[in-house]
Design an enzyme around this catalytic site. Structure first.
Site, PDB file in Angstrom:
ATOM      1  N   GLY A  36     -20.979  49.992  15.126  1.00  0.00           N
ATOM      2  CA  GLY A  36     -20.715  48.228  14.301  1.00  0.00           C
ATOM      3  C   GLY A  36     -19.029  48.091  13.711  1.00  0.00           C
ATOM      4  O   GLY A  36     -18.332  48.525  14.321  1.00  0.00           O
TER       5      GLY A  36
ATOM      6  N   ASP B 225     -36.863  13.184  10.430  1.00  0.00           N
ATOM      7  CA  ASP B 225     -36.091  13.877  11.589  1.00  0.00           C
ATOM      8  C   ASP B 225     -36.400  14.368  12.984  1.00  0.00           C
ATOM      9  O   ASP B 225     -37.235  15.129  12.798  1.00  0.00           O
ATOM     10  CB  ASP B 225     -34.675  13.451  12.034  1.00  0.00           C
TER      11      ASP B 225
ATOM     12  N   GLU C   2     -28.019  43.457  11.452  1.00  0.00           N
ATOM     13  CA  GLU C   2     -27.821  44.914  10.869  1.00  0.00           C
ATOM     14  C   GLU C   2     -29.166  45.027  10.478  1.00  0.00           C
ATOM     15  O   GLU C   2     -29.330  44.773   9.078  1.00  0.00           O
ATOM     16  CB  GLU C   2     -26.555  44.617  10.149  1.00  0.00           C
TER      17      GLU C   2
ATOM     18  N   ARG D  57     -35.377  35.592   3.059  1.00  0.00           N
ATOM     19  CA  ARG D  57     -34.839  34.581   2.355  1.00  0.00           C
ATOM     20  C   ARG D  57     -33.077  34.351   3.595  1.00  0.00           C
ATOM     21  O   ARG D  57     -33.496  35.005   3.799  1.00  0.00           O
ATOM     22  CB  ARG D  57     -33.468  34.688   0.240  1.00  0.00           C
TER      23      ARG D  57
ATOM     24  N   ASP E 204     -35.453  15.758  16.626  1.00  0.00           N
ATOM     25  CA  ASP E 204     -34.752  16.066  17.634  1.00  0.00           C
ATOM     26  C   ASP E 204     -33.686  17.284  17.416  1.00  0.00           C
ATOM     27  O   ASP E 204     -32.534  15.946  16.243  1.00  0.00           O
ATOM     28  CB  ASP E 204     -33.594  15.574  18.633  1.00  0.00           C
TER      29      ASP E 204
END
Length: 436
Positions: A305, A71, A369, A394, A73
């Site tokens: 955080g 495909d 992070e 990964r 788009d």
């Protein structure tokens, strides 16, 4: 040999070969165990594992894929971002309405007029779908040249072309639109001798006609064709054509997962596509357990955080305000990366970084992070942090326990430490961005 097998010991092609041998020999339990280790180590996920295991003793008889149909788009090109930009500007200027991208699933993978009808309905616009399309189509077409290749697209296309694997495009878009989208990308027009558009068949996706016509023009049997799609509509079409389908969802939310259930494999991005799983030539470009990528640069002051890095994980991560690079962040694939970090006047350090929503903690927003692989005697909130991201390790993943998550983070750290000692990653330690 079997009794000495250790998790992650064998290269991936050997693991798959050994699995095949075990299953052929009737040792299905051992073969499944090997493949389970492989899937866990490589973060391939449940889909990849079941693709092999459910075949049982017929694994070696599985027909390899010899053709790939893409495909366009949302799979190869990020055109949805262009649609968002145009609709946001147009709705405000014409109707005084705010575009929020609602109900993407009603537009994704559809023909232009179908997508226009969905927008008219969802935003209760006082016009027909035909009128809306007529007023916006040139605005969208004028920005096709700005559509960027999605992460991993160029790499995969070059790889398949280099190995003389026949490829095609099967898209619901108009033929003229497809030509305009391909033109700015070097080699794309030439490398797709077969293109089947939505206005060239009687029934577009989810009908299988586009993919069946593509197979016909490739002179290939449907069962030997692998479809790569981002939309549920395209997945339905590919499966109805009798083809294997790899999904790279443009609808990543949890609520949309069931829409991709019929795909043979679900990936976070094309960076995670492993051709050898489908009988295609494997990539040979991973270096030191990471994939070199085009570097990207971000910076900002370190902020407080989620309060879980040191306290919950025992791993002190630094957080950056994403507002300054939100557009750049939106374009990046969720996953684990490696690179270099400069912290104010403290120096340059190796780092490993997560990008995404962190499925285990289920973040409400996409974040970065970074974990600087160095022990600091004190916090450094407010200090400027500069990052160069140079490698991909990964995809983002969820874990069944906090212990598994922590172990995986430390494994990522070990990979990053080792990889950043070798080219091409090591060269970026001297990048001017880190010396300013």
């Amino acid at each position: 040999m079997f009794c000495k097998l250790k998790k992650g010991l064998l290269p991936h092609s050997s693991e798959l070969l050994l699995t095949t041998i075990c299953i052929q020999a009737g040792l299905k339990e051992l073969g499944t165990k090997i493949l389970s280790q492989y899937a866990s180590t490589r973060e391939l996920g449940f889909r990849n594992l079941t693709f092999f295991v459910r075949k049982g003793s017929n694994l070696a008889m599985e027909e390899p894929m010899s053709n790939v149909i893409f495909d366009l788009d949302g799979t190869l090109l990020d055109t949805e971002r262009i649609v968002d930009e145009v609709c946001e500007e147009f709705l405000v200027a014409k109707y005084g309405k705010q575009w929020d991208g609602r109900n993407l699933e009603k537009r994704l993978g559809k023909k232009p007029l179908q997508a226009a009808a969905a927008i008219v309905e969802d935003y209760e616009l006082p016009c027909t779908p035909e009128q809306f399309l007529a007023e916006t189509v040139d605005l969208v077409r004028g920005r096709f040249r700005n559509a960027k290749a999605l992460p991993g697209a160029n790499r995969l296309l070059k790889h398949l072309v280099a190995h003389k694997i026949p490829i095609a495009i099967g898209s619901n878009s108009y033929r003229s639109f497809i030509a305009e989208k391909l033109a700015p990308h070097s080699g794309w027009t030439e490398n797709f001798p077969v293109i089947v558009a939505g206005d060239e068949v009687q029934e577009p996706k989810p009908s299988p006609q586009i993919f069946l016509e593509a197979a016909k023009r490739l002179n290939a049997t449907p069962s030997c064709c692998l479809v790569i799609e981002d939309s549920p509509t395209g997945i339905t079409a590919g499966k109805a054509a009798g083809m294997k389908v790899v999904a790279v969802p443009s609808l990543p939310s949890k609520a949309s997962r069931h829409l991709y259930a019929s795909a043979d494999q679900i990936l976070s991005s094309l960076l995670d596509f492993k051709p050898e799983l489908w009988g295609l030539p494997p990539f040979q470009d991973w270096i030191a357990n990471a994939l070199p990528i085009e570097p990207w640069y971000i910076s900002g002051p370190v902020i407080r955080g989620f309060g879980r890095g040191s306290k919950v994980l025992g791993i002190p991560t630094a957080n950056l305000p994403t507002g300054a690079f939100s557009k750049q962040l939106a374009e990046q694939v969720c996953g684990i990366y490696l690179g270099w970090a400069r912290l104010s006047d403290k120096g340059v350090f190796k780092m490993v970084m997560s990008v995404g929503w962190n499925p285990y903690f289920d973040n409400a927003e996409k974040t970065v992070e970074p974990w600087l692989l160095h022990e600091f005697p004190e916090d450094f909130y407010g200090e400027e942090l500069r990052l160069i991201v140079v490698g991909y390790i990964r995809p983002e993943a969820n874990f069944s326990s906090l212990e598994d998550l922590i172990n995986k983070i430390h494994e990522d750290g070990r990979i990053a430490k080792a990889a950043l000692d070798v080219p091409p990653y090591s060269a970026f330690q001297e990048d001017k961005f880190l010396q300013q």
